[in-house]
Design a protein around this motif. Sequence first.
Motif, PDB file in Angstrom:
ATOM      1  N   GLN A  85       0.899  -1.197   0.083  1.00 48.66           N
ATOM      2  CA  GLN A  85       0.148  -0.174   0.235  1.00 48.66           C
ATOM      3  C   GLN A  85       0.555   1.028   0.132  1.00 48.66           C
ATOM      4  N   LEU A  86       2.145   1.008   0.758  1.00 49.24           N
ATOM      5  CA  LEU A  86       3.146   1.716   0.287  1.00 49.24           C
ATOM      6  C   LEU A  86       3.488   2.781  -0.732  1.00 49.24           C
ATOM      7  N   LEU A  87       4.068   1.518  -1.185  1.00 49.71           N
ATOM      8  CA  LEU A  87       4.872   1.905  -2.154  1.00 49.71           C
ATOM      9  C   LEU A  87       3.929   2.037  -3.245  1.00 49.71           C
ATOM     10  N   PHE A  88       2.439   1.536  -3.620  1.00 53.12           N
ATOM     11  CA  PHE A  88       0.894   1.851  -4.228  1.00 53.12           C
ATOM     12  C   PHE A  88       1.224   3.679  -4.397  1.00 53.12           C
ATOM     13  N   SER A  89       1.034   4.124  -3.455  1.00 53.50           N
ATOM     14  CA  SER A  89       0.585   5.492  -2.812  1.00 53.50           C
ATOM     15  C   SER A  89       2.241   6.703  -3.759  1.00 53.50           C
ATOM     16  N   ARG A  90       2.561   6.235  -3.494  1.00 52.73           N
ATOM     17  CA  ARG A  90       3.481   6.945  -4.249  1.00 52.73           C
ATOM     18  C   ARG A  90       4.226   6.601  -6.119  1.00 52.73           C
ATOM     19  N   PRO A  91       4.042   6.541  -7.021  1.00 52.80           N
ATOM     20  CA  PRO A  91       4.732   5.955  -7.953  1.00 52.80           C
ATOM     21  C   PRO A  91       6.778   5.973  -8.518  1.00 52.80           C
ATOM     22  N   ASN A  92       6.597   5.137  -8.882  1.00 50.40           N
ATOM     23  CA  ASN A  92       8.534   4.934  -8.913  1.00 50.40           C
ATOM     24  C   ASN A  92       8.788   4.963  -8.021  1.00 50.40           C
ATOM     25  N   THR A  93       8.226   4.380  -6.621  1.00 49.04           N
ATOM     26  CA  THR A  93       8.762   4.400  -5.410  1.00 49.04           C
ATOM     27  C   THR A  93      10.066   3.004  -5.303  1.00 49.04           C
ATOM     28  N   VAL A  94      10.384   2.969  -4.368  1.00 49.16           N
ATOM     29  CA  VAL A  94      12.087   1.841  -3.763  1.00 49.16           C
ATOM     30  C   VAL A  94      11.954   0.908  -3.252  1.00 49.16           C
ATOM     31  N   LEU A  95      11.392  -0.061  -2.686  1.00 48.52           N
ATOM     32  CA  LEU A  95      11.674  -0.595  -1.801  1.00 48.52           C
ATOM     33  C   LEU A  95      12.636  -1.674  -1.184  1.00 48.52           C
ATOM     34  N   VAL A  96      13.816  -1.344  -0.196  1.00 48.75           N
ATOM     35  CA  VAL A  96      14.766  -1.923  -0.467  1.00 48.75           C
ATOM     36  C   VAL A  96      14.884  -2.235   1.277  1.00 48.75           C
ATOM     37  N   THR A  97      14.771  -4.006   1.196  1.00 48.84           N
ATOM     38  CA  THR A  97      14.390  -4.738   2.415  1.00 48.84           C
ATOM     39  C   THR A  97      15.640  -5.800   1.878  1.00 48.84           C
ATOM     40  N   GLY A  98      15.976  -6.665   2.736  1.00 43.61           N
ATOM     41  CA  GLY A  98      16.830  -7.946   2.740  1.00 43.61           C
ATOM     42  C   GLY A  98      15.666  -9.228   2.921  1.00 43.61           C
ATOM     43  N   ASP A  99      14.481  -8.714   2.720  1.00 40.37           N
ATOM     44  CA  ASP A  99      13.349 -10.519   2.583  1.00 40.37           C
ATOM     45  C   ASP A  99      13.260 -10.236   1.883  1.00 40.37           C
ATOM     46  N   HIS A 100      14.256 -11.758   1.082  1.00 39.76           N
ATOM     47  CA  HIS A 100      14.039 -12.552  -0.495  1.00 39.76           C
ATOM     48  C   HIS A 100      12.518 -12.234  -0.430  1.00 39.76           C
ATOM     49  N   LEU A 101      11.788 -12.699  -0.070  1.00 41.43           N
ATOM     50  CA  LEU A 101       9.997 -12.902  -0.263  1.00 41.43           C
ATOM     51  C   LEU A 101       9.879 -11.895  -0.923  1.00 41.43           C
ATOM     52  N   LEU A 102       9.972 -10.749  -1.166  1.00 43.13           N
ATOM     53  CA  LEU A 102       9.716  -9.635  -1.130  1.00 43.13           C
ATOM     54  C   LEU A 102      10.870  -9.137  -2.447  1.00 43.13           C
ATOM     55  N   ILE A 103      11.716  -9.473  -2.627  1.00 41.68           N
ATOM     56  CA  ILE A 103      12.252  -9.236  -3.623  1.00 41.68           C
ATOM     57  C   ILE A 103      12.373 -10.692  -4.985  1.00 41.68           C
ATOM     58  N   LYS A 104      12.017 -10.889  -4.500  1.00 41.54           N
ATOM     59  CA  LYS A 104      11.734 -12.373  -5.689  1.00 41.54           C
ATOM     60  C   LYS A 104       9.829 -11.719  -6.075  1.00 41.54           C
ATOM     61  N   ASN A 105       8.993 -11.344  -5.454  1.00 36.78           N
ATOM     62  CA  ASN A 105       7.804 -11.154  -5.297  1.00 36.78           C
ATOM     63  C   ASN A 105       7.302  -9.355  -5.510  1.00 36.78           C
ATOM     64  N   PRO A 106       8.144  -9.369  -6.729  1.00 34.31           N
ATOM     65  CA  PRO A 106       7.944  -8.128  -6.060  1.00 34.31           C
ATOM     66  C   PRO A 106       6.211  -7.342  -6.456  1.00 34.31           C
TER      67      PRO A 106
END
Length: 103
Positions: A63-84
């Motif tokens: 929801q946070l990413l959707f609220s701002r176009p072109n947002t980048v999430l920086v995370t160590g969570d591999h499940l989120l990285i593999k399923n952006p």
Amino acid sequence: LLSLELLNEYHRVLLRGKIQQRHGLTTDEILNILADITENGIIQSLTNVLLQAPHKNDSHLWQLLFSRPNTVLVTGDHLLIKNPPKFATVILPKDFVTVTGLL
């Protein structure tokens, strides 16, 4: 870019005994870090859309990413990285450092 939900998650995670011990931070130091993050970030209200993240507890991130176009999430969570989500980029911290040239 921050939300109150994300700040609450940071607070909960950083105060876990093992995490706090690993980083060698006192509770006051953690609260100071969170205050610095808050002072230097942008607090964004979450977009009220139903978005399914890989982890049920991470829907607020989508929801946070959707609220701002072109947002980048920086995370160590591999499940989120593999399923952006289709509308944002999700990368590892080391890739963020490489791309931005920071550090």
